[in-house]
Design a protein around this motif. Structure first.
Motif, PDB file in Angstrom:
ATOM      1  N   PRO A 159       0.837  -1.155  -0.080  1.00 15.92           N
ATOM      2  CA  PRO A 159      -0.106  -0.040  -0.154  1.00 15.92           C
ATOM      3  C   PRO A 159       0.866   1.346   0.117  1.00 15.92           C
ATOM      4  N   ALA A 160       0.306   2.374  -0.665  1.00 13.94           N
ATOM      5  CA  ALA A 160       1.056   3.726  -0.434  1.00 13.94           C
ATOM      6  C   ALA A 160       0.629   4.169   0.900  1.00 13.94           C
ATOM      7  N   SER A 161       1.596   5.256   1.189  1.00 12.22           N
ATOM      8  CA  SER A 161       1.470   5.961   2.241  1.00 12.22           C
ATOM      9  C   SER A 161       0.004   6.620   2.494  1.00 12.22           C
ATOM     10  N   GLY A 162      -0.420   6.143   3.692  1.00 12.37           N
ATOM     11  CA  GLY A 162      -1.900   6.493   3.992  1.00 12.37           C
ATOM     12  C   GLY A 162      -2.995   5.534   3.487  1.00 12.37           C
ATOM     13  N   TYR A 163      -2.694   4.618   2.891  1.00 12.78           N
ATOM     14  CA  TYR A 163      -3.608   3.491   2.439  1.00 12.78           C
ATOM     15  C   TYR A 163      -3.309   2.208   3.320  1.00 12.78           C
ATOM     16  N   LYS A 164      -4.353   1.389   3.156  1.00 11.53           N
ATOM     17  CA  LYS A 164      -4.096  -0.043   3.657  1.00 11.53           C
ATOM     18  C   LYS A 164      -4.722  -1.077   2.643  1.00 11.53           C
ATOM     19  N   PHE A 165      -4.217  -2.246   2.428  1.00  8.27           N
ATOM     20  CA  PHE A 165      -4.752  -3.072   1.504  1.00  8.27           C
ATOM     21  C   PHE A 165      -6.165  -3.841   2.107  1.00  8.27           C
ATOM     22  N   ALA A 166      -7.155  -3.720   1.333  1.00  8.39           N
ATOM     23  CA  ALA A 166      -8.649  -4.070   1.908  1.00  8.39           C
ATOM     24  C   ALA A 166      -8.704  -5.726   1.335  1.00  8.39           C
ATOM     25  N   GLN A 167      -8.752  -5.895  -0.010  1.00  8.36           N
ATOM     26  CA  GLN A 167      -8.815  -7.179  -0.403  1.00  8.36           C
ATOM     27  C   GLN A 167      -8.631  -7.176  -2.021  1.00  8.36           C
ATOM     28  N   TRP A 168      -8.722  -8.484  -2.676  1.00  2.96           N
ATOM     29  CA  TRP A 168      -8.634  -8.604  -4.124  1.00  2.96           C
ATOM     30  C   TRP A 168      -9.885  -8.489  -4.531  1.00  2.96           C
ATOM     31  N   SER A 169     -10.044  -8.129  -5.866  1.00  7.01           N
ATOM     32  CA  SER A 169     -11.221  -8.074  -6.675  1.00  7.01           C
ATOM     33  C   SER A 169     -11.963  -9.453  -6.598  1.00  7.01           C
TER      34      SER A 169
END
Length: 821
Positions: free
Chosen positions: A501-511
Motif C-alpha cells: 500500500p502507498a502511504s495513507g492507504y491499507k490493503f483491503a482485498q482482491w477483486s
C-alpha cells in the motif's frame, strides 16, 4: 672655556640664518670658589660671515660695558672687545668678572671628495683604471667583465682628490692617495675632514661582477631516472639557487637534479649577489622528462574453480612499486584476450571451469598512463578443482535450447547463454532449488543435490497459453511487488506477488474477495486478472484540558483520514490561570493540525498566576509553585532539582535547579528552558522590577555554550535581559525598567541553556520583587535580655562604638522571607 675656569652661563649667538651658540654651563658656585674675575675668549668665525651681532647672556646678572648690553648691542671685533659682568650671587655681593673677546679668522670648511679611482697599477687584476662616480655620498665601484677583476679586495688602493686643506680618513686612520691599502670586502665609511674640522661622510662599496657556469650534459630524461649532479657554479664561489617553471617535472635540491613526472620545464640558476659580488646574470636550461616504457603480463598462477578469476599482473621496468596503484586494469583496457583449451573466448573476472587458459595480446593495442607507456605481453594460467563443483542448468522447450532464460537460485539470477546453459559452482553435499523463468513459457523449478562431481540438469519449459495479471486501481494507492504479468501453462503453478500500500492507504482485498497477501495462483483453465483494492488509513485525534482551563468546544476525540486536517481546537484558561502550552509542544492556544499522518493526543496545560514579590529556593526537591521546564534540543534534557554535584558543577545552597548537558553525551546538543510562573503586575504598575538569583556555570566552549535570562511581558516575545558568565559562581541582579512594564498586566522570566556537550549550570534563591529604596537597620538583642552587650569594632579590631543596639545599613530590601524583618 673649560669647566674648571668657573665662568657661569655664557652664550654667544650670531645674527646669521643659522645661529651658533657657545655655552659654558658652569654653576655660579665656581665663580665664588675660585674668585676668577678676568679671562679672555678667543672667538673663531667663519670667513663667509664677517659681520656679527652678539649677545652675552649671564642669567641672574646685570651686564655692563659702559652701556647696558641687550639684544640690540652690536660689537666691533676689529679690536678686542671687553665686557664686564657684575652681580650679587649666593650671598656674595659685588661679584665682578671681566671678559675679553678677540676675533680670529676660521680655517677652510671645504670637505668634498672631488675624485676617486682605482688605478690598475696599484690593484692587481684590473685591466683598466676604474673611475668612480662621486656625485653621491654612496659610491659603488663595479668593474665590468671587460674591466678585469680585483684580485685582492682586502688590499685595495684608492686614488683620490679632496678639497684644499682636507684629508680622507677611514675611522681614525688617515688615508694617502695611491698608497694606503683598505679592506673592501665589505662596505666602508670614508670621512673627508676639512681644515677647520668640518666633515662629510661617503659610503664606499665594491661590487665585482660574477658569472654562472652550467654544463648540464643531458637535457632529456626518463620518468624514474635517478638524481644527477647539477654541474653549475658561480665564479664568485657563492652558492646558487634554482627555480623551476614546473617543479613537478624537475627541480634542483642539494646540488642534484631530481626527475619528476613527464613534461617539460625550464630551470633557472640564480646568484643574487652578496658582499662584494654583484648579482649574476641568470642561466636557464630546458629539461624534458619522457614517459617510461614497461611491460605487463598476467601472472601464471593457479586459480580455484568456482571462484571469480580476478587477473593478477606482473610488471617489468617500473620506477616505483607504488605506481601499480595508479595503473588501470590492463584487461579492462582491451589489451588481452583469454581463451580456454578449445580456443573459446572467456570473460574475466568470472567463474571458470577447470583447465589451462592462454592469454594473447591484441595486435596494435597498447595504452599509456600519465607516467608510463604500457606494452602487454602474452601469458597463461590454470584453474584447478577446489571445494566448489560445477552445476549446469540447461533450459529448452519442446523444440530448442532457450537463450536468455532466467535461472534463479535464492536472490541470485543468471541468464542462459546461446546454448541455453546457466552455470553455478556450489559446495558438495547440499540441496538447491532452482527456478526457471522465460517469457511466453510456464515457470518451472528443479531440485539439485550436489556431489563431489560436476552435475548437468536439463529443464524443459512448457509454452504458456494462459495470462495471469495482477493490477491496482490507482498507482497512488499502492503497487504490486513481484511479476504482475505471468504466462502459465495449463495446470501449472504461478509465482508469488505481494501488495504494497502507498502511504495513507491499507490493503483491503482482491477483486475476487480474497484477502491473501502475498498471493500465489495456479492450475488455471483460462486467463484471469485480479485487482488489489485499498482503503484510506485513519488517525485518531484526542484533545483534553488539564486543571486550570477548558477547551472552548469541550474535549475532542475524532478520527480523520490519513493526510487530512483536524478540527480547530482552542484552549481557554480559567480565571486566575494562563495558558502555558500543549503537552506535545504546540505553543499557541488555538491549533489546527494539518495533513495529519499519525495519532495525536494533546493536553492543554495551564499555569496559575502568581503575585510579586515572589521567591523560590527549590527546597521542595521538585519544580513546584508554578515553575516548569521545556526541552527543545536533540536530547530530551529538561531542568530538574537536586542537592548533588552535577558533572564539574559543585552544589549551590541546599537544593537547586540544574541542567546537565554532560549527561547527554558528545552529540547531546542540549537546548533547555526553565520557566518561572507568570506573575500579575496588578493595576497601574510603576517602578522598576528586579530579579535576583544565585548561579553556577561550568561550561567548555564560550562560542557554542550559552546560559542566559529572558523576559516575556503579556505573554509576548521573549527578550534577553542578561547573560551568565561562563565557569563562574555568584549572584546576579537584573533590573527591568518600569517604563517597559507600564500599562502591562503580566510578566514571566525564563533561563535558557544551550550546549553542544559541556558540563552543567544551576540557579538557586530566586527573588522577583519591586525595586525599593527603603533603608534598614540591624538590631542586636540578647536572649535572655541583659545577658550581654554589643560593641562595634573597627577594621583593625579596636573598639569603635561600645554598647550598640542598632546599626543603619545601606542594603535595599528585596523581599521579606522566612519570618525575618
Amino acid at each position: 672655556m673649560p669647566e674648571p675656569d668657573g665662568f657661569y652661563a655664557v652664550s654667544l649667538k650670531s645674527e646669521a640664518e643659522h645661529n651658533e651658540r657657545i655655552s659654558v654651563p658652569t654653576v655660579a658656585y665656581a665663580l665664588c670658589r675660585d674668585e676668577v674675575d678676568e679671562w679672555t675668549m678667543e672667538m673663531v668665525f667663519r670667513t663667509e660671515r664677517p659681520q656679527f651681532g652678539t649677545l652675552l647672556e649671564a642669567y641672574g646678572f646685570k651686564v655692563y660695558s659702559g652701556l647696558e648690553v641687550n639684544e640690540a648691542t652690536v660689537y666691533d671685533f676689529s679690536h678686542d672687545v671687553e665686557i664686564v659682568a657684575k652681580a650679587d650671587l649666593f650671598g656674595h655681593k659685588g661679584v665682578t668678572q671681566r671678559c675679553v673677546l678677540r676675533f680670529k679668522e676660521d680655517l677652510s670648511h671645504e670637505c668634498e671628495l672631488l675624485a676617486l679611482s682605482l688605478a690598475k697599477e696599484h690593484n692587481p687584476g684590473l685591466l683598466v683604471d676604474l673611475v668612480a662616480d662621486v656625485a653621491s655620498q654612496t659610491i659603488v665601484v663595479a668593474p665590468q667583465a671587460t674591466d678585469g677583476a680585483i684580485n685582492t679586495p682586502a688590499r685595495v688602493v684608492l686614488t683620490f682628490k679632496l678639497s684644499d686643506g682636507a684629508v680622507l680618513k677611514l675611522a681614525n686612520d688617515l688615508l694617502e692617495s695611491g698608497i694606503t691599502h683598505i679592506d673592501l670586502t665589505q662596505p666602508r665609511m670614508l670621512t673627508v675632514v676639512a681644515a677647520n674640522g668640518a666633515t662629510r661622510h661617503y659610503e664606499l662599496r665594491l661590487q665585482q661582477s660574477q658569472t654562472i657556469g652550467w654544463t648540464l650534459g643531458i637535457a632529456s630524461y626518463e620518468y624514474g631516472s635517478v638524481p644527477v649532479p647539477v654541474e653549475a657554479s658561480a665564479s664568485s664561489g657563492l652558492p646558487l639557487t634554482f627555480t623551476s617553471t614546473h617543479p613537478e617535472v624537475a627541480t634542483v635540491a642539494g646540488g642534484r637534479l631530481h626527475i619528476g613526472c613527464p613534461g617539460t620545464t625550464t630551470l633557472a640558476a640564480l646568484q643574487p649577489g652578496e658582499g662584494i659580488w654583484a648579482e649574476a646574470k641568470p642561466i636557464t636550461r630546458q629539461v624534458t622528462v619522457t614517459k617510461r616504457p614497461f611491460a605487463v603480463r598476467m601472472r601464471d598462477v593457479l586459480y580455484k574453480a568456482g571462484y571469480p578469476v580476478v587477473p593478477q599482473y606482473e610488471y617489468s621496468n617500473l620506477a616505483k612499486d607504488a605506481d601499480t596503484a595508479s595503473i588501470p586494469n590492463p584487461y579492462g583496457q582491451g589489451c588481452f584476450t583469454v581463451k580456454d583449451a578449445e580456443g573459446r573466448g572467456v570473460t574475466m573476472p568470472s567463474e571458470l571451469p577447470v583447465g589451462v587458459y592462454t592469454v594473447d595480446t591484441v595486435e596494435g593495442k597498447h595504452f599509456a598512463t600519465s607516467c608510463y607507456t604500457v606494452s602487454p605481453q602474452p601469458a597463461r594460467f590454470e584453474v584447478v578443482q577446489a571445494d566448489r563443483w560445477q552445476v549446469k542448468i540447461s533450459v529448452r522447450n519442446a523444440d530448442e535450447a532457450l537463450s536468455g532464460a532466467t535461472v534463479l537460485l535464492g536472490m541470485e539470477k543468471r541468464l542462459t547463454d546461446s546454448e541455453g546453459n546457466a552455470v553455478w559452482y556450489l559446495p558438495a553435499g547440499e540441496k538447491y532449488l532452482f527456478g526457471v523463468r522465460m517469457p511466453g513459457h510456464a515457470p518451472a523449478t528443479v531440485e539439485v543435490f550436489t556431489e563431489q562431481r560436476n552435475i548437468a540438469q536439463t529443464v524443459t519449459l512448457q509454452e504458456g497459453t494462459i495470462e495471469l495479471k495482477y493490477t491496482v486501481a490507482s498507482s497512488a494507492e499502492g503497487r504490486i511487488l513481484g511479476p504482475a504479468f505471468q504466462r502459465l501453462a495449463p495446470n501449472s503453478e504461478g509465482e508469488e506477488v505481494y501488495v504494497v500500500p502507498a502511504s495513507g492507504y491499507k490493503f483491503a482485498q482482491w477483486s475476487d474477495g480474497k484477502l491473501d497477501n502475498p498471493r500465489r495462483d495456479g492450475h488455471l483453465a483460462q486467463s484471469v486478472e485480479f485487482m488489489a483494492q485499498f482503503s484510506r488509513e485513519q488517525v485518531l485525534l484526542r484533545y483534553t484540558a488539564a486543571r486550570g482551563g477548558t477547551l472552548k468546544n469541550g474535549a475532542v476525540e475524532q478520527k480523520v483520514d490519513y493526510g487530512a486536517d483536524g478540527p480547530t481546537v482552542e484552549a481557554v484558561p480559567d480565571s486566575g490561570y494562563y495558558f502555558q502550552g500543549w503537552s506535545d509542544g504546540v505553543a499557541t492556544p488555538v491549533r489546527t493540525d494539518r495533513m495529519v499522518k499519525r495519532n495525536v493526543q494533546a493536553e492543554a496545560i495551564f499555569g496559575k498566576y502568581y503575585t510579586i514579590p515572589a521567591t523560590e529556593d527549590f527546597e521542595l526537591g521538585v519544580l513546584g509553585n508554578g515553575w516548569y521546564s521545556e526541552s527543545k534540543g536533540r536530547s530530551n534534557n529538561p531542568w530538574g532539582v537536586t542537592a548533588q554535584k552535577q558533572s564539574e558543577l559543585d552544589p549551590l545552597d541546599g537544593h537547586y535547579a540544574y541542567c546537565n548537558s554532560d549527561a547527554m553525551g558528545r552529540n547531546g546538543r542540549t537546548e533547555s528552558y526553565l520557566y518561572t510562573p507568570c506573575y500579575r503586575l496588578g493595576n497601574a504598575w510603576s517602578g522598576d522590577l528586579i530579579v535576583s538569583f544565585d548561579y553556577g556555570s561550568q561550561n567548555v566552549n564560550a562560542r557554542t555554550d550559552q546560559f542566559w535570562v529572558e523576559l516575556s511581558v503579556d505573554t509576548g516575545a521573549w527578550v534577553k535581559i542578561g547573560e551568565v558568565e561562563h565557569n563562574t559562581r555568584g549572584t546576579l541582579l537584573l533590573t527591568v525598567a518600569g517604563s517597559e512594564l507600564e500599562g502591562k498586566h503580566t510578566v514571566q522570566f525564563r533561563w535558557g541553556y544551550k550546549a553542544m556537550w559541556a558540563y552543567a549550570v544551576g540557579i538557586d534563591n530566586v527573588v522577583v520583587a519591586k525595586k525599593s529604596n527603603e533603608k534598614l537597620s540591624l538590631q542586636y538583642v540578647a536572649d535572655p535580655e541583659g545577658s550581654c552587650t554589643f560593641d562595634r569594632l573597627r577594621d583593625d579590631g579596636t573598639l569603635d562604638v561600645p554598647n550598640i543596639t542598632a546599626i543603619p545599613i545601606e542594603w535595599k530590601c528585596l523581599v521579606t522571607m522566612r519570618g525575618m524583618v
